[in-house]
Design a protein around this motif. Structure first.
Motif, PDB file in Angstrom:
ATOM      1  N   TRP A  57      79.195  43.510  88.438  1.00 21.82           N
ATOM      2  CA  TRP A  57      77.967  44.305  88.465  1.00 21.82           C
ATOM      3  C   TRP A  57      78.132  45.561  87.598  1.00 21.82           C
ATOM      4  N   THR A  58      79.277  46.250  87.755  1.00 28.35           N
ATOM      5  CA  THR A  58      79.535  47.465  86.986  1.00 28.35           C
ATOM      6  C   THR A  58      79.538  47.160  85.486  1.00 28.35           C
ATOM      7  N   GLU A  59      80.111  46.021  85.129  1.00 26.17           N
ATOM      8  CA  GLU A  59      80.156  45.623  83.727  1.00 26.17           C
ATOM      9  C   GLU A  59      78.745  45.384  83.175  1.00 26.17           C
ATOM     10  N   ALA A  60      77.928  44.659  83.932  1.00 30.67           N
ATOM     11  CA  ALA A  60      76.560  44.357  83.491  1.00 30.67           C
ATOM     12  C   ALA A  60      75.764  45.653  83.307  1.00 30.67           C
ATOM     13  N   VAL A  61      75.939  46.576  84.238  1.00 28.94           N
ATOM     14  CA  VAL A  61      75.181  47.828  84.209  1.00 28.94           C
ATOM     15  C   VAL A  61      75.655  48.733  83.072  1.00 28.94           C
ATOM     16  N   THR A  62      76.964  48.857  82.918  1.00 30.60           N
ATOM     17  CA  THR A  62      77.472  49.781  81.893  1.00 30.60           C
ATOM     18  C   THR A  62      77.211  49.228  80.493  1.00 30.60           C
ATOM     19  N   ALA A  63      77.248  47.902  80.324  1.00 29.93           N
ATOM     20  CA  ALA A  63      76.944  47.323  79.012  1.00 29.93           C
ATOM     21  C   ALA A  63      75.510  47.686  78.614  1.00 29.93           C
ATOM     22  N   GLN A  64      74.593  47.580  79.563  1.00 26.22           N
ATOM     23  CA  GLN A  64      73.197  47.928  79.262  1.00 26.22           C
ATOM     24  C   GLN A  64      73.052  49.433  79.024  1.00 26.22           C
ATOM     25  N   LEU A  65      73.762  50.213  79.836  1.00 23.51           N
ATOM     26  CA  LEU A  65      73.705  51.675  79.716  1.00 23.51           C
ATOM     27  C   LEU A  65      74.114  52.123  78.317  1.00 23.51           C
ATOM     28  N   ALA A  66      75.120  51.443  77.749  1.00 24.34           N
ATOM     29  CA  ALA A  66      75.609  51.819  76.421  1.00 24.34           C
ATOM     30  C   ALA A  66      74.654  51.356  75.315  1.00 24.34           C
ATOM     31  N   GLN A  67      73.745  50.434  75.656  1.00 23.14           N
ATOM     32  CA  GLN A  67      72.808  49.925  74.636  1.00 23.14           C
ATOM     33  C   GLN A  67      71.525  50.744  74.553  1.00 23.14           C
ATOM     34  N   ILE A  68      70.798  50.768  75.668  1.00 25.44           N
ATOM     35  CA  ILE A  68      69.573  51.586  75.730  1.00 25.44           C
ATOM     36  C   ILE A  68      69.219  51.733  77.203  1.00 25.44           C
ATOM     37  N   GLN A  69      68.966  52.981  77.645  1.00 18.65           N
ATOM     38  CA  GLN A  69      68.825  53.212  79.086  1.00 18.65           C
ATOM     39  C   GLN A  69      67.399  53.057  79.589  1.00 18.65           C
ATOM     40  N   HIS A  70      66.426  53.197  78.678  1.00 15.62           N
ATOM     41  CA  HIS A  70      65.024  53.132  79.107  1.00 15.62           C
ATOM     42  C   HIS A  70      64.180  52.954  77.860  1.00 15.62           C
ATOM     43  N   ILE A 285      68.501  49.181  82.856  1.00 15.69           N
ATOM     44  CA  ILE A 285      69.806  49.245  83.533  1.00 15.69           C
ATOM     45  C   ILE A 285      69.702  48.592  84.910  1.00 15.69           C
ATOM     46  N   ALA A 286      68.652  48.971  85.649  1.00 20.35           N
ATOM     47  CA  ALA A 286      68.447  48.381  86.966  1.00 20.35           C
ATOM     48  C   ALA A 286      68.231  46.870  86.840  1.00 20.35           C
ATOM     49  N   ALA A 287      67.477  46.461  85.824  1.00 19.14           N
ATOM     50  CA  ALA A 287      67.195  45.032  85.636  1.00 19.14           C
ATOM     51  C   ALA A 287      68.472  44.268  85.275  1.00 19.14           C
ATOM     52  N   ALA A 288      69.328  44.876  84.448  1.00 20.90           N
ATOM     53  CA  ALA A 288      70.592  44.215  84.094  1.00 20.90           C
ATOM     54  C   ALA A 288      71.475  44.050  85.330  1.00 20.90           C
ATOM     55  N   GLY A 289      71.497  45.072  86.182  1.00 21.21           N
ATOM     56  CA  GLY A 289      72.233  44.960  87.448  1.00 21.21           C
ATOM     57  C   GLY A 289      71.652  43.850  88.311  1.00 21.21           C
ATOM     58  N   ALA A 290      70.331  43.784  88.365  1.00 15.07           N
ATOM     59  CA  ALA A 290      69.660  42.779  89.194  1.00 15.07           C
ATOM     60  C   ALA A 290      69.920  41.364  88.676  1.00 15.07           C
ATOM     61  N   VAL A 291      69.939  41.193  87.361  1.00 14.40           N
ATOM     62  CA  VAL A 291      70.242  39.864  86.801  1.00 14.40           C
ATOM     63  C   VAL A 291      71.623  39.417  87.280  1.00 14.40           C
ATOM     64  N   SER A 292      72.590  40.340  87.231  1.00 15.38           N
ATOM     65  CA  SER A 292      73.946  39.951  87.646  1.00 15.38           C
ATOM     66  C   SER A 292      73.975  39.639  89.145  1.00 15.38           C
ATOM     67  N   VAL A 293      73.182  40.356  89.936  1.00 14.93           N
ATOM     68  CA  VAL A 293      73.126  40.079  91.382  1.00 14.93           C
ATOM     69  C   VAL A 293      72.531  38.688  91.627  1.00 14.93           C
ATOM     70  N   ILE A 294      71.375  38.429  91.033  1.00 14.87           N
ATOM     71  CA  ILE A 294      70.677  37.152  91.316  1.00 14.87           C
ATOM     72  C   ILE A 294      71.499  35.967  90.792  1.00 14.87           C
ATOM     73  N   GLU A 295      72.115  36.135  89.623  1.00 16.09           N
ATOM     74  CA  GLU A 295      72.925  35.025  89.069  1.00 16.09           C
ATOM     75  C   GLU A 295      74.077  34.638  89.986  1.00 16.09           C
ATOM     76  N   ARG A 296      74.578  35.597  90.746  1.00 12.76           N
ATOM     77  CA  ARG A 296      75.744  35.302  91.595  1.00 12.76           C
ATOM     78  C   ARG A 296      75.379  34.804  92.983  1.00 12.76           C
ATOM     79  N   ILE A 297      74.097  34.878  93.329  1.00  9.33           N
ATOM     80  CA  ILE A 297      73.707  34.374  94.656  1.00  9.33           C
ATOM     81  C   ILE A 297      73.474  32.865  94.523  1.00  9.33           C
ATOM     82  N   ASP A 298      74.591  32.118  94.584  1.00  8.78           N
ATOM     83  CA  ASP A 298      74.490  30.662  94.448  1.00  8.78           C
ATOM     84  C   ASP A 298      74.705  30.008  95.822  1.00  8.78           C
ATOM     85  N   GLU A 299      74.686  28.676  95.849  1.00  8.41           N
ATOM     86  CA  GLU A 299      74.800  27.950  97.120  1.00  8.41           C
ATOM     87  C   GLU A 299      76.094  28.283  97.856  1.00  8.41           C
TER      88      GLU A 299
END
Ligand code: PLP
Length: 390
Positions: A57-70, A285-299
């Protein structure tokens, strides 16, 4: 001045804080300013889905943070698009509106219901049925939607257009429908703030049938129950219903503020350009964090949630000093013989952090809490309920 005195002096008096200052953590363990370790059974009220400082999660968020925050919603945003696509593919929703909180997700749902009713049945004042003992947020309109009288004072006038039925009493829902001009029913499947009470499946199916018969929308508030919390990606999937609107927030961002209102087929085109919006909604940033959360909620993860839930229920049900265990998945309420504040204090002393819902303990651990940490927390809660120390 100590930081506690400054908090009192400078921060609005809206919260009764516990005497705790959490400064860091790792996974399901958090640490206070004296270095004391706690098993986190609260996750910031069902927000830190994968615990604290989770690597992916931290990786997904910080990668986006370094690209564009808003960027604002004037332009395309790929984290936002990816998240909407994921949510639609995994729920059957057709479109998603992004806000920043649970209350905003519900505000959007309420606007959708009112506009849909006008588009479908003609201009007029329409009512949304909600349940007594519900909680839908702190804005003036979501407070009006909240079916608890304690919230309906001090801030008059409240918006009109809500009728309150009794949970698990289908006749009371039918009686509300008889008032006429009903746009929707909006409800939580597990009443969280109301004491962690799961609705009966028969009642929920009955409400769905009534909505279909009467031509009203079925809207599910999954702000707390969603994002894997109850053992399915969204709790409605476990109940086997087909809602028209699902709102969510809390655990979606894994620790960053984001809310989503999922719009299913009947309402996919209700909102039009200019009819709703949000400056921060769907922040990259929030959306990138959310993508990583939803992708990991598997069966596999969801199976773990159900197994850990079963473990908590079996350990605590009928244990000495415990009068009730309720809820669904890893959203659990525990009624205790002793005063809940006393039990909570004992838990804190023994290094475990549950929170409260009404007069119960509320357990909302990270979905990936290790079994060893969960066992320790459960043992402490059992001891605290008995008035013992371990
Ligand atoms: C927490 C909660 C809300 C409000 O969410 P905020 O992010 O605090 O605005 C709404 N509905 C339910 C069911 C909740 O649990």
């Amino acid at each position: 001045m100590s930081f506690k005195q400054k908090d009192k002096q400078y921060i609005a008096n809206t919260y009764g804080r516990f005497d705790l200052h959490l400064v860091s953590g790792k996974g399901s363990f958090v640490y206070d300013d004296e270095g004391k370790e706690y098993v986190d059974m609260a996750t910031g009220i069902a927000v830190n889905t994968f615990g604290v400082a989770d690597e992916a999660w931290t990786e997904a968020v910080t990668a986006q943070l370094a690209q564009i925050q808003h960027t604002s919603n004037l332009y395309y945003s790929t984290p936002c698009i990816r998240l909407a696509e994921l949510l639609c593919l995994r729920t059957g929703a057709k479109k998603v509106f992004f806000g920043n909180s649970g209350a905003e997700a519900n505000e959007c749902a309420i606007k959708v219901a009112r506009k849909w009713a006008q588009d479908t049945y003609g201009v007029g004042d329409y009512t949304i049925i909600t349940l007594k003992n519900s909680f839908h947020g702190r804005t003036v309109t979501t407070l009006a939607a909240t079916g608890q009288d304690v919230f309906h004072k001090d801030f008059n006038p409240f918006p009109q257009g809500f009728a309150y039925a009794t949970a698990n009493d289908l006749q009371s829902v039918e009686a509300c429908f008889e008032q006429g001009k009903i746009a929707a029913v909006m409800m939580e499947l597990v009443q969280g703030e109301g004491g962690v009470i799961a609705l009966d499946k028969g009642f929920v199916l009955g409400v769905e049938r009534l909505c279909r018969e009467k031509g009203a929308l079925l809207m599910i508030d999954e702000v707390q129950t969603g994002n894997g919390r109850c053992g399915n990606l969204y709790a409605f999937q476990g109940y086997g219903i087909s809602p028209d609107v699902v709102s969510t927030a809390k655990g979606l961002g894994g620790g960053l503020p984001i809310g989503a209102t999922m719009l299913f087929e009947r309402v996919e085109n209700t909102l039009t350009a200019g009819s709703h919006g949000s400056t921060f909604g769907g922040n990259p940033i929030a959306a990138a964090g959310a993508v990583s959360v939803i992708e990991r909620i598997d069966e596999e993860l969801l199976l773990g949630v159900r197994e850990k839930s079963a473990y908590i229920f079996s350990e605590l049900s009928g244990a000495e000093g415990i009068v009730s265990v309720s809820g669904l998945g890893l959203m659990i309420g525990v009624g205790t013989q002793k005063d809940v504040n006393e039990v909570l204090k004992a838990c804190f002393e023994m290094g475990v952090l549950p929170i409260k819902a009404k007069n119960k303990l509320r357990l909302l651990p990270a979905l990936n809490i290790p079994m060893s940490a969960l066992k320790r927390a459960v043992a402490v809660i059992k001891a605290a309920a008995k008035g013992e120390r371990i």
